[in-house]
Design an enzyme around this catalytic site. Structure first.
Site, short mmCIF file in Angstrom:
data_model
loop_
_atom_site.label_atom_id
_atom_site.label_comp_id
_atom_site.label_asym_id
_atom_site.label_seq_id
_atom_site.Cartn_x
_atom_site.Cartn_y
_atom_site.Cartn_z
N LYS A 163 0.87 -1.19 0.00
CA LYS A 163 0.00 0.00 0.00
C LYS A 163 0.89 1.22 0.00
O LYS A 163 2.03 1.17 0.49
CB LYS A 163 -0.88 0.03 1.26
CG LYS A 163 -2.10 0.92 1.13
CD LYS A 163 -3.23 0.19 0.45
CE LYS A 163 -4.39 1.08 0.14
NZ LYS A 163 -5.55 0.29 -0.34
N ASP B 104 -6.99 4.36 -4.60
CA ASP B 104 -7.66 4.23 -3.31
C ASP B 104 -8.27 5.62 -3.06
O ASP B 104 -8.48 6.38 -4.02
CB ASP B 104 -6.67 3.81 -2.21
CG ASP B 104 -7.35 3.34 -0.92
OD1 ASP B 104 -7.77 2.17 -0.86
OD2 ASP B 104 -7.50 4.15 0.02
#
Ligand code: NDP
Ligand code: 2IT
Length: 449
Positions: free
Chosen positions: A129, A169
């Site tokens: 991430k 995201d």
């Protein structure tokens, strides 16, 4: 206190000591450790190899400065990270988040969750991430472009189609992915699938935009079908009005239900007739094209707007939190139960606080954790990688069929690992164990690395 509880305290004490000031990361690991430690106890091969200790330590974290110039000529500085958590079962894979609340703790929680989620998809993807505390809100397209280009000047050294494949995201959609992809191509002089969520003209996959929201509803449909029910005729509370929320509402409508709420960081709208049909199309244009605020929906369609509030407790059958982490407190969960909501699927990552999860369990509300329910997004990202590697594009029906199959397989894994003797399913336990075993077995096979 039983043995597992003591073990849990000892494990968490060490984790907190090694990772001070990272509450979101502690929370995400704590939730997994709760279900995993008793399981590891019964499987000494995992304990002897210290698998959980190794899995909670990222392979590496890259932290860097991003300097860019705003439209007034001021020099601006942000911080960015890429957390490469675990590549035991495939190249690192996971989104980039641009939001002022982004910290190392937030990205470590997201990267950790991603390892389990990606394992559940059945595709060969490790977990990672990244993101920045940059706030795209209120910035011009050119400012966002300059930021993305500057970020890629550093990030390009650390990613690639066989090493680490970022995607979107919160705050990172097709605009940001396009700017980042364009800059990577320029720096590396290579056209390759090192990002997913790309535009359809340059290697993107059909259904990737819709995949997370669609997948969450497919997962809900699987849970309900197991109980002889379906989404047909159901009302739902949806939070958020971004990528995940919008396509969750769209799929719900296609399956015969509808959402009565939508929200953003300003508040929520309540439309008892349903955010559907032309009204949903209008909302998509508001959010995707005009980057407007949710109160404009209430003004346009004459429904209630609750400023500064969250939608939990509005009367509805189903709930889909699709905004951000920790958006449902214990009190919110109580309000949900009182309003008659009987099933919840997390479109967002970790939107339900631990005490709220307890309330849902106590009240017998079906609960699908994000690592299972929102895996559709990364699953179609995986399919985008496959299409890029094959240099072909599958038609919409093909991708959607594969997405449905993957969501059904994730559901089946949750049932396999989480079914109790009375036939009820603990989806959180199922998702944690199912994701863990795949990654852990690969790590065991590699020896001490
Ligand atoms: P978007 O940026 O498209 O939308 C985010 C939405 O959530 C907006 O409506 C935003 O409101 C709201 N929101 C964000 N932060 C907050 C906050 N702190 N308080 C209240 N509202 C907030 O993001 P996505 O839809 O892509 O992501 C939503 C969630 O889904 C995240 O948890 C993400 O990690 C998760 N997810 C996303 C996937 C994807 O493919 N995009 C895949 C799997 C999970 P506002 O505009 O006012 O900030
Ligand atoms: O949380 C997530 O799964 C995502 N933001 C999507 C990640 C991806 O690589 O598509």
């Amino acid at each position: 206190m039983n043995q597992s509880a003591t073990q849990y305290d000892r494990f968490m004490e060490g984790l907190v000591r090694r990772n001070p000031g990272e509450p979101e990361f502690h929370q995400a690991v704590g939730e997994v450790a709760h279900t995993l430690l008793p399981f590891i106890d019964e499987h000494p091969e995992y304990r002897e190899a210290s698998i959980l200790e190794r899995m909670t330590e990222p392979d590496r974290v890259v932290i860097f400065r991003v300097c860019w110039e705003d439209d007034q000529g001021n020099i601006r500085t942000n911080r960015a990270w890429r957390v490469q958590f675990n590549n035991a079962i495939g190249p690192y894979k996971g989104g980039m988040r641009f939001h002022p609340s982004v910290t190392l703790s937030v990205l470590k929680f997201l990267g950790f969750e991603q390892c389990f989620k990606n394992a559940l998809t059945t595709l060969p993807m490790g977990g990672g991430k990244g993101g920045s505390n940059f706030n795209p809100k209120g910035k011009s397209d050119r400012e966002v472009m300059r930021f993305c280009q500057s970020l890629m000047v550093e990030l390009h050294r650390h990613i690639g189609e066989h090493t680490d494949v970022p995607a979107g995201d919160i705050g990172v959609g097709s605009r940001e992915i396009s700017y980042m992809f364009g800059q990577y191509k320029r720096l590396e002089n290579r056209f390759t699938g090192m990002l997913t969520g790309k535009g359809l003209a340059f290697g993107g996959s059909l259904v990737r935009t819709e995949a997370t929201g669609y997948g969450a509803v497919y997962f809900m449909q699987n849970m309900l079908e197991r109980r002889g029910d379906s989404c047909e005729g159901k009302t739902a509370i949806v939070s958020g009005s971004g990528n995940v929320a919008l396509y969750c509402m769209e799929k719900l409508e296609q399956l015969g239900g509808y959402s009565v709420t939508a929200s953003d960081s300003g508040g929520f709208v309540y439309d008892p007739d349903g955010i559907r049909g032309e009204k949903l199309e209008w909302l998509k244009r508001l959010k995707e094209e005009r980057r407007g605020r949710i109160h404009e929906y209430a003004e346009e369609f004459g429904c209630e707007y609750h400023q500064g509030k969250r939608p939990w407790g509005v009367k509805a059958d189903l709930a889909f939190p699709c905004a951000t982490q920790n958006e449902i407190s214990g009190d919110d969960a109580q309000a949900l139960a009182q309003a008659g909501t009987f099933a919840l699927a997390e479109g967002a990552n970790m939107p339900t606080q631990p005490d709220a999860v307890e309330v849902l369990r106590r009240e017998g509300i079906l609960f699908a954790p994000g690592k299972a329910a929102n895996a559709g997004g990364v699953a179609v990202s995986g399919l985008e990688q496959s299409q890029n590697a094959l240099r072909i594009s599958w038609p919409r029906e093909e991708v959607d069929k594969r997405l449905q199959k993957i969501m059904a397989e994730i559901h089946a894994q949750c049932v396999h690992w989480g079914e109790a003797p009375d036939g009820s399913v603990d989806y959180l336990k199922g998702a944690n164990l199912g994701g863990f075993v795949k990654v852990a077995d690969a790590m065991l096979a590699y020896g001490v690395v």
